[in-house]
Write a protein that holds these residues in place. Structure first.
Motif, PDB file in Angstrom:
ATOM      1  N   UNK A 137       0.834  -1.208   0.000  1.00  8.30           N
ATOM      2  CA  UNK A 137       0.000   0.000   0.000  1.00  8.30           C
ATOM      3  C   UNK A 137       0.865   1.254   0.000  1.00  8.30           C
ATOM      4  N   UNK A 138       1.952   1.234   0.762  1.00  8.40           N
ATOM      5  CA  UNK A 138       2.882   2.372   0.764  1.00  8.40           C
ATOM      6  C   UNK A 138       3.524   2.533  -0.611  1.00  8.40           C
ATOM      7  N   UNK A 139       3.898   1.399  -1.209  1.00 13.78           N
ATOM      8  CA  UNK A 139       4.487   1.445  -2.550  1.00 13.78           C
ATOM      9  C   UNK A 139       3.487   2.003  -3.559  1.00 13.78           C
ATOM     10  N   UNK A 140       2.207   1.659  -3.396  1.00 10.51           N
ATOM     11  CA  UNK A 140       1.175   2.179  -4.297  1.00 10.51           C
ATOM     12  C   UNK A 140       1.061   3.692  -4.169  1.00 10.51           C
ATOM     13  N   UNK A 141       1.138   4.192  -2.934  1.00 14.23           N
ATOM     14  CA  UNK A 141       1.088   5.641  -2.714  1.00 14.23           C
ATOM     15  C   UNK A 141       2.259   6.327  -3.405  1.00 14.23           C
ATOM     16  N   UNK A 142       3.443   5.772  -3.244  1.00 14.75           N
ATOM     17  CA  UNK A 142       4.631   6.342  -3.870  1.00 14.75           C
ATOM     18  C   UNK A 142       4.544   6.304  -5.395  1.00 14.75           C
ATOM     19  N   UNK A 143       4.011   5.192  -5.917  1.00 17.76           N
ATOM     20  CA  UNK A 143       3.867   5.064  -7.361  1.00 17.76           C
ATOM     21  C   UNK A 143       2.903   6.107  -7.917  1.00 17.76           C
ATOM     22  N   UNK A 144       1.764   6.284  -7.254  1.00 12.56           N
ATOM     23  CA  UNK A 144       0.792   7.275  -7.708  1.00 12.56           C
ATOM     24  C   UNK A 144       1.381   8.686  -7.617  1.00 12.56           C
ATOM     25  N   UNK A 145       2.156   8.928  -6.571  1.00 11.35           N
ATOM     26  CA  UNK A 145       2.808  10.229  -6.444  1.00 11.35           C
ATOM     27  C   UNK A 145       3.802  10.452  -7.588  1.00 11.35           C
ATOM     28  N   UNK A 146       4.579   9.423  -7.911  1.00  9.10           N
ATOM     29  CA  UNK A 146       5.560   9.547  -8.988  1.00  9.10           C
ATOM     30  C   UNK A 146       4.870   9.764 -10.338  1.00  9.10           C
ATOM     31  N   UNK A 147       3.739   9.089 -10.542  1.00  8.56           N
ATOM     32  CA  UNK A 147       2.966   9.300 -11.769  1.00  8.56           C
ATOM     33  C   UNK A 147       2.504  10.756 -11.841  1.00  8.56           C
ATOM     34  N   UNK A 148       2.019  11.269 -10.692  1.00 10.58           N
ATOM     35  CA  UNK A 148       1.597  12.662 -10.651  1.00 10.58           C
ATOM     36  C   UNK A 148       2.741  13.618 -10.926  1.00 10.58           C
ATOM     37  N   UNK A 149       3.902  13.359 -10.335  1.00 14.09           N
ATOM     38  CA  UNK A 149       5.060  14.209 -10.574  1.00 14.09           C
ATOM     39  C   UNK A 149       5.508  14.162 -12.030  1.00 14.09           C
ATOM     40  N   UNK A 150       5.395  12.984 -12.639  1.00 11.24           N
ATOM     41  CA  UNK A 150       5.747  12.854 -14.051  1.00 11.24           C
ATOM     42  C   UNK A 150       4.819  13.698 -14.915  1.00 11.24           C
ATOM     43  N   UNK A 151       3.520  13.649 -14.612  1.00 14.93           N
ATOM     44  CA  UNK A 151       2.561  14.468 -15.350  1.00 14.93           C
ATOM     45  C   UNK A 151       2.852  15.950 -15.140  1.00 14.93           C
ATOM     46  N   UNK A 152       3.145  16.310 -13.891  1.00 16.50           N
ATOM     47  CA  UNK A 152       3.461  17.701 -13.583  1.00 16.50           C
ATOM     48  C   UNK A 152       4.669  18.181 -14.390  1.00 16.50           C
ATOM     49  N   UNK A 153       5.726  17.365 -14.410  1.00 14.95           N
ATOM     50  CA  UNK A 153       6.939  17.739 -15.151  1.00 14.95           C
ATOM     51  C   UNK A 153       6.662  17.846 -16.642  1.00 14.95           C
ATOM     52  N   UNK A 154       5.845  16.928 -17.155  1.00 16.71           N
ATOM     53  CA  UNK A 154       5.504  16.938 -18.577  1.00 16.71           C
ATOM     54  C   UNK A 154       4.765  18.213 -18.950  1.00 16.71           C
ATOM     55  N   UNK A 155       3.736  18.541 -18.178  1.00 13.58           N
ATOM     56  CA  UNK A 155       2.938  19.721 -18.493  1.00 13.58           C
ATOM     57  C   UNK A 155       3.722  21.003 -18.253  1.00 13.58           C
ATOM     58  N   UNK A 156       4.586  20.991 -17.248  1.00 13.00           N
ATOM     59  CA  UNK A 156       5.389  22.181 -16.974  1.00 13.00           C
ATOM     60  C   UNK A 156       6.343  22.469 -18.133  1.00 13.00           C
ATOM     61  N   UNK A 157       6.971  21.420 -18.643  1.00 15.92           N
ATOM     62  CA  UNK A 157       7.942  21.587 -19.727  1.00 15.92           C
ATOM     63  C   UNK A 157       7.273  21.911 -21.062  1.00 15.92           C
ATOM     64  N   UNK A 158       6.119  21.295 -21.310  1.00 17.47           N
ATOM     65  CA  UNK A 158       5.477  21.453 -22.608  1.00 17.47           C
ATOM     66  C   UNK A 158       4.570  22.673 -22.692  1.00 17.47           C
ATOM     67  N   UNK A 159       3.876  22.978 -21.563  1.00 16.61           N
ATOM     68  CA  UNK A 159       2.842  24.020 -21.627  1.00 16.61           C
ATOM     69  C   UNK A 159       3.020  25.128 -20.588  1.00 16.61           C
TER      70      UNK A 159
END
Length: 284
Positions: free
Chosen positions: A99-121
């Motif tokens: 469950x802790x790993x799932x939380x970290x994974x979802x956070x990393x997915x969110x950070x990846x999206x954040x970085x993508x949108x920040x760089x592109x838009x």
């Protein structure tokens, strides 16, 4: 009356943290898994409303149906995984680690999206969506919908108590799907609402987990009360413009709830709120 005050910030944060902590409590009461993955779902909810408001340039309230579906499906999938592992291994510590790993994974997915949108838009999740909110009777819409979410989840917890408290891992029926779906949907909605007034950083994950630890998770009301206490401590510390040991207090105000949570773990395993309630109830 203006809601953009210290008391307004405490109220809204208290409502939102209580709703998120209540979702973890609902999930825990059903299968005894401390599903920290729900905190990750909250974080994704903040990004979903930001994407609608800042990237798609539409009213972020249109993101709410997507938050309900995404949150419910994600949490249902997580709990299927947890229960399957519980049947195979019988080791609750391993399941909680997943469950802790799932939380970290979802956070990393969110950070990846954040970085993508920040760089592109040039997309920035630390900008609030206050200007896109509506007002009804001089009250911001986010206050109204957040209170509605809190009250509805509390009501559902009371109505579903007989099903939630029923034990047994041998089956996965429609009631379990409903409970996990409600927990996931309310968590994702909490994140979406949070973005209306506040920037959606990773601090929200820490605050939610602190709320649950401080309040305790074994009784239906304790996580909600823990969320309220966490908001009071956090926002109050955020308002203090003072330098201590060479640092500004408000920059590290989130450390206050973390310290309370750390104290709770060894001394109050059922939470500070849970311990206080047990003393009061024993006194009567």
């Amino acid at each position: 009356m203006s809601w953009f005050t210290l008391s307004g910030a405490i109220f809204l944060n208290g409502v939102l943290l209580a709703s998120a902590a209540g979702a973890l409590g609902l999930n825990y009461r059903k299968n005894k898994v401390f599903n920290t993955g729900l905190a990750g779902i909250v974080y994704l909810g903040t990004l979903i409303s930001d994407i609608f408001g800042m990237l798609f340039l539409v009213n972020p309230y249109w993101s709410l149906p997507f938050c309900i579906i995404i949150g419910a499906v994600l949490n249902l999938a997580l709990n299927i995984l947890y229960l399957d592992m519980m049947k195979k291994t019988g080791d609750k510590k391993t399941v909680n680690a997943v469950a802790i790993a799932a939380c970290l994974l979802l956070y990393l997915v969110g950070r990846l999206l954040f970085s993508l949108f920040l760089n592109q838009f040039g997309f920035n999740v630390f900008t609030s969506l206050k200007s896109l909110d509506f007002t009804l009777f001089r009250t911001p819409g986010i206050i109204i919908v957040s209170v509605a979410l809190l009250l509805s989840t509390l009501l559902l917890q009371i109505i579903l108590s007989p099903v939630v408290d029923e034990r047994g891992l041998s089956r996965f029926d429609k009631w379990e799907c409903l409970i996990y779906g409600i927990a996931g949907a309310s968590a994702c909605l909490t994140g979406a609402f949070y973005s209306f007034w506040y920037g959606s950083g990773s601090t929200i994950i820490v605050l939610i987990l602190s709320s649950v630890v401080i309040g305790g998770i074994d009784k239906k009301l304790n996580p909600y009360l823990g969320g309220g206490l966490t908001a009071i401590v956090w926002i109050w510390l955020s308002s203090i413009q003072r330098v201590v040991f060479g640092v500004w207090i408000f920059e590290y105000s989130f450390v206050g709830p973390i310290l309370l949570a750390v104290i709770s773990i060894p001394f109050f395993p059922k939470g500070i709120i849970g311990k206080f309630r047990s003393i009061v109830e024993h006194g009567y």
